[in-house]
Design an enzyme around this catalytic site. Structure first.
Site, PDB file in Angstrom:
ATOM      1  N   GLY A   5       2.035   0.339  10.494  1.00 22.48           N
ATOM      2  CA  GLY A   5       1.494  -0.292   9.295  1.00 22.48           C
ATOM      3  C   GLY A   5       2.002   0.373   8.026  1.00 22.48           C
ATOM      4  N   SER A   6       1.159   0.406   7.020  1.00 25.28           N
ATOM      5  CA  SER A   6       1.583   0.867   5.699  1.00 25.28           C
ATOM      6  C   SER A   6       1.848   2.355   5.614  1.00 25.28           C
ATOM      7  CB  SER A   6       0.529   0.483   4.663  1.00 25.28           C
ATOM      8  OG  SER A   6       0.525  -0.912   4.474  1.00 25.28           O
ATOM      9  N   THR A   7       1.540   3.131   6.661  1.00 22.90           N
ATOM     10  CA  THR A   7       1.925   4.545   6.627  1.00 22.90           C
ATOM     11  C   THR A   7       3.443   4.690   6.622  1.00 22.90           C
ATOM     12  OG1 THR A   7       1.856   4.734   9.050  1.00 22.90           O
ATOM     13  CG2 THR A   7      -0.183   5.226   7.847  1.00 22.90           C
TER      14      THR A   7
ATOM     15  N   ARG B 217      -2.135  -3.667   4.503  1.00 22.70           N
ATOM     16  CA  ARG B 217      -1.416  -3.350   5.721  1.00 22.70           C
ATOM     17  C   ARG B 217      -0.214  -2.492   5.386  1.00 22.70           C
ATOM     18  NH1 ARG B 217      -2.720  -8.705   7.219  1.00 22.70           N
ATOM     19  NH2 ARG B 217      -0.728  -9.515   6.513  1.00 22.70           N
TER      20      ARG B 217
END
EC number: 3.4.16.4
Length: 628
Positions: free
Chosen positions: A312-314, A628
């Site tokens: 995801g957004s990491t 996200r």
């Protein structure tokens, strides 16, 4: 005529008188000499035979005697102790007893079998069958009575049942139980490592059993210790990088998060940025490695190193770092994300809402999928692939933990027209929670990647994967995520600047993405000189509440805050945000003064107010939307 001759014969005989015969003289001395000589020869023969048997040709008979009474029995060796970085025991070996029987001896006393079955709690039929099947053997462990407590073994031995004995062994105990079970693993009935650290360092921890020669009587009892064949060598102790206090804190907060969110599973990884040492690794569901059974094998899985998930957004800070390193953008480069979505082949990439024009920092602050897509379009496929690989995605971190997954990051030759854009915000590749924490530790370590290690002082060789200036710039950008207006404000810690990134990824199911989610938060603290990197993954939180209550900023960020808040204080890390801490302290002091002032006024039928203690965790923060 015949009669006449007979008469003459008789007469002739009568005429001559018979002389008496001389008797032989008895020689006593000669007889004694003969007997003595015979006995002497017999004695010499016996002595000669004894000398022959005992000294000259004794091997055959000694072998026969040894086969019946002499045995070489093992001397058990204790397994090395495992401790945390502060010397607190995590795994120890304690002496126990194992009950065994000589079936040949016990089968001669069938009347004692019911007594043995009763004291051991075994069904009589099972015990009788086991003994009869091995009636020609001399050794058999009593079922389910290996490595039991000495007290329980003594209770059986005190009955004096023929052919029942015990032998000393060692059993592994884990004082911290399920809180550290996924890291430590466990040993089998023969005290060999099966999972986790116990398996990875089995040769180091395992001792070398000794042996001694003994003589047993016909009942199997040891009557003499003849000689020591070789001494037992205990296993070597192992000091882990794990901090028991932080580990327990992570386990407790992860359980609390699952209870509050209704999630099915979760993982936490805490790394020391400067050394790569794993300070804590917690997973739920978990199990008690003191009582390992064949049930619920899924709980034995160390999800932090084995489970693959889309990050995801990491992923966005890594995408931004790749573009900054290439020089195609700067921190002040602006991107027009209107109208809140962007095409991606026959699909479209959308933001949580339309953020309009954002600079590079704003893309991380607001977690813009559109902005990340615009950035990655400026990068060559091969360059982007190699850069992300440098952070450890698609390869093992090198921790050496058994079963660690390398992740899935396909080569550009296998990408479709939509792959790269999806990868820029965390779809189309799979990583482990350990890899996420490792990537963020690399950013916090000024772009130097260190392989994670579970051994204190076991730091490996560092690799420079991104320039220090770019790494430090991205960390400063991530700081805005936990400040007002960011998506991870619930991760803010009073007195410390926190850099992090929230993330929420849909879970793939049956070839498509379902309305089920993975909630992430990964970050560094303190920003000025990062000491800890931490990744939190909450699997499948409850979505029935609607809104963004299942997102990483709402679900995982508070877990990060509580664990890191405790870890910073446990490790005496000095704060780097004194002004905020002083302001909060002043506000608490003023509140306390107001509370005390009100309590001083008379209030009929009301108890005096209790002063509110000064908060020791974090200041109130606003809940922001999650991307996200």
């Amino acid at each position: 005529m015949k009669f006449g001759r007979l008469t003459r014969f008789v007469k002739a005989g009568d005429g001559h008188a018979k002389k008496p015969r001389k008797r032989a003289q008895f020689d006593l001395r000669l007889r004694l000499m003969l007997v003595g000589g015979a006995l002497g020869l017999g004695a010499v023969a016996l002595v000669g035979r004894a000398v022959d048997l005992q000294l000259i040709d004794n091997a055959f008979y000694q072998q026969k005697a040894d086969a019946r009474f002499r045995r070489e029995v093992p001397i058990p060796a204790s397994r090395g102790m495992i401790t945390d970085r502060n010397g607190e025991p995590l795994a120890i070996s304690s002496p126990v007893e194992s009950l065994w029987v000589n079936p040949q001896e016990l089968s001669k006393h069938p009347d004692r079998l019911p007594e043995l079955a009763k004291v051991t709690g075994l069904p009589l039929e099972e015990l009788a069958r086991a003994v009869s099947q091995r009636a020609d053997k001399e050794f058999m462990y009593i079922p389910r009575h290996r490595r039991i407590s000495p007290v329980a073994a003594k209770r059986v031995l005190d009955l004096g049942i023929p052919g029942v004995f015990s032998q000393r062994e060692y059993r592994r105990f884990y004082p911290q139980g399920e809180a550290v079970s996924h890291v430590l693993g466990f040993t089998n009935i023969d005290d060999r490592g099966q999972e986790g650290v116990e398996l990875a360092f089995d040769e180091w921890l395992a001792g070398k059993p000794g042996a001694q020669n003994v003589i047993r009587d016909r009942h199997g009892r040891i009557v003499e210790h003849v000689s020591l064949v070789r001494a037992a060598e205990p296993g070597k102790d192992l000091v882990l990088s794990i901090d028991r206090r932080i580990q327990f804190l992570a386990h407790r907060e992860l359980r609390r998060a699952l209870e509050e969110t209704g999630a099915s599973a979760g993982s936490i990884v805490v790394l020391d940025v400067a050394t790569g040492e794993v300070l804590a690794m917690a997973n739920l569901p978990t199990y008690n490695n003191n009582r390992v059974t064949g049930e619920n094998r899924d709980a034995h899985r160390n999800r932090a190193v084995t489970d693959l998930l889309e990050p995801g957004s990491t992923m966005k800070p890594i995408t931004v770092a790749a573009a900054l390193e290439k020089g195609v953008i700067t921190p002040s480069t602006t991107f027009n994300t209107n109208p809140g979505w962007i095409p991606n082949g026959r699909f479209k990439t959308s933001d949580f809402r339309n953020y309009g024009v954002l600079d590079t920092t704003g893309i991380i602050t607001k977690s813009s999928n559109v902005g990340s897509s615009m950035i990655v379009r400026k990068l060559d496929d091969r360059y982007f692939y190699e850069f992300v690989r440098g952070f450890g995605y698609g390869r093992s971190t090198g921790s050496g933990f058994p079963g660690e997954a390398a992740g899935l990051f396909p080569d550009p030759s296998r990408w479709s027209g939509t792959s790269k854009q999806g990868m820029s915000y965390g779809y189309g590749l799979s990583v482990t929670p350990m890899q996420i924490a490792h990537a963020y530790a690399t950013l916090g370590n000024h772009g130097r990647a260190l392989p994670p290690t579970f051994v204190k002082g076991g730091a490996g060789e560092a690799r420079q994967v991104v320039s220090p200036g770019v790494a430090d710039e991205v960390v400063r950008m991530m700081q805005t995520v936990t400040e007002p207006g960011g998506t991870g404000t619930r991760a803010a810690i009073l007195g410390y600047h926190v850099a992090g990134k929230s993330g929420t990824a849909r879970k793939a199911s049956g070839g498509s993405y379902a309305r089920r989610y993975l909630a992430f938060f990964a970050g560094l603290v303190p920003v000025e000189n990062p000491r800890f990197a931490m990744a939190v993954v909450i699997d499948d939180p409850d979505t029935s509440k609607g809104g963004s209550t299942y997102g990483g900023g709402y679900v995982s960020a508070p877990v990060f805050q509580r664990v890191m808040d405790g870890a910073l204080r446990l490790m005496d890390v000095p704060p780097d945000d004194i002004d905020t801490w002083l302001a909060a302290q002043a506000a608490n002091d003023a509140k306390r003064a107001r509370e005390q002032g009100r309590s001083a006024k008379p209030a009929p039928a009301a108890a005096p107010a209790v002063p509110v203690p000064v908060a020791a965790s974090s200041a109130p923060v606003a809940v922001a939307g999650v991307q996200r």
